[in-house]
Design a protein around this motif. Sequence first.
Motif, PDB file in Angstrom:
ATOM      1  N   UNK A  20      24.385  45.507  41.605  1.00 35.69           N
ATOM      2  CA  UNK A  20      25.338  44.644  42.563  1.00 35.69           C
ATOM      3  C   UNK A  20      26.155  45.454  43.182  1.00 35.69           C
ATOM      4  N   UNK A  21      26.510  45.430  44.505  1.00 36.62           N
ATOM      5  CA  UNK A  21      27.632  45.895  45.206  1.00 36.62           C
ATOM      6  C   UNK A  21      28.276  44.746  45.747  1.00 36.62           C
ATOM      7  N   UNK A  22      29.636  44.888  45.427  1.00 39.99           N
ATOM      8  CA  UNK A  22      30.459  43.652  45.517  1.00 39.99           C
ATOM      9  C   UNK A  22      31.817  43.969  46.268  1.00 39.99           C
ATOM     10  N   UNK A  23      32.270  43.033  46.918  1.00 41.43           N
ATOM     11  CA  UNK A  23      33.864  43.255  47.667  1.00 41.43           C
ATOM     12  C   UNK A  23      34.288  42.037  47.328  1.00 41.43           C
ATOM     13  N   UNK A  24      35.331  41.848  46.761  1.00 39.40           N
ATOM     14  CA  UNK A  24      35.768  40.554  46.009  1.00 39.40           C
ATOM     15  C   UNK A  24      37.168  40.293  47.071  1.00 39.40           C
ATOM     16  N   UNK A  59      26.311  55.902  51.998  1.00 39.02           N
ATOM     17  CA  UNK A  59      25.995  55.144  53.117  1.00 39.02           C
ATOM     18  C   UNK A  59      26.095  53.817  52.683  1.00 39.02           C
ATOM     19  N   UNK A  60      26.065  52.794  53.818  1.00 42.60           N
ATOM     20  CA  UNK A  60      26.224  51.535  53.966  1.00 42.60           C
ATOM     21  C   UNK A  60      27.839  51.191  53.720  1.00 42.60           C
ATOM     22  N   UNK A  61      27.807  49.650  53.425  1.00 45.04           N
ATOM     23  CA  UNK A  61      29.349  49.137  53.411  1.00 45.04           C
ATOM     24  C   UNK A  61      30.012  49.547  52.188  1.00 45.04           C
ATOM     25  N   UNK A  62      31.195  49.952  52.300  1.00 45.60           N
ATOM     26  CA  UNK A  62      32.088  50.236  51.016  1.00 45.60           C
ATOM     27  C   UNK A  62      32.240  48.807  50.261  1.00 45.60           C
ATOM     28  N   UNK A  63      31.666  49.103  49.160  1.00 49.35           N
ATOM     29  CA  UNK A  63      31.825  47.837  48.071  1.00 49.35           C
ATOM     30  C   UNK A  63      32.681  48.339  46.978  1.00 49.35           C
ATOM     31  N   UNK A  64      33.797  47.986  46.554  1.00 45.41           N
ATOM     32  CA  UNK A  64      34.486  48.736  45.657  1.00 45.41           C
ATOM     33  C   UNK A  64      34.324  48.218  44.131  1.00 45.41           C
ATOM     34  N   UNK A  65      33.409  47.186  43.891  1.00 47.90           N
ATOM     35  CA  UNK A  65      32.847  46.855  42.536  1.00 47.90           C
ATOM     36  C   UNK A  65      31.405  46.807  42.457  1.00 47.90           C
ATOM     37  N   UNK A  66      31.158  47.630  41.787  1.00 48.23           N
ATOM     38  CA  UNK A  66      29.554  48.137  41.599  1.00 48.23           C
ATOM     39  C   UNK A  66      28.985  47.849  40.160  1.00 48.23           C
ATOM     40  N   UNK A  67      28.196  47.041  39.970  1.00 54.84           N
ATOM     41  CA  UNK A  67      27.562  46.470  38.575  1.00 54.84           C
ATOM     42  C   UNK A  67      26.203  46.994  38.502  1.00 54.84           C
TER      43      UNK A  67
END
Length: 96
Positions: A7-11, A46-54
């Motif tokens: 999972x790649x997440x931006x909260x 590459x791809x969108x910046x998602x600061x939370x990665x699980x």
Amino acid sequence: MPALWIAHVSVANEDAYGRYANLAGPAIKAHGGVFIARGGRYVTLEGPERPRNVVARFPSVEDAEACYRSDAYQEALSHAVGAAERELVIVEIDEG
């Protein structure tokens, strides 16, 4: 064959997403999932910046998908809707 839940997440709403995380962890563990990475240092190439990665490891793709579709995880997910932008993928591990 084992699988990874990635999972790649931006909260956007920490409180609501915290409720999601508190419920999602037990649901994932109940389906044989073991967390390999939650948060921590990352580099986006590459791809969108998602600061939370699980990343969680499951016994199989089927177990990971059953977790996602379970009532317990769907209850958790109801708190994440609108609280975060996410991508989630399940990938089978090639141990060959």
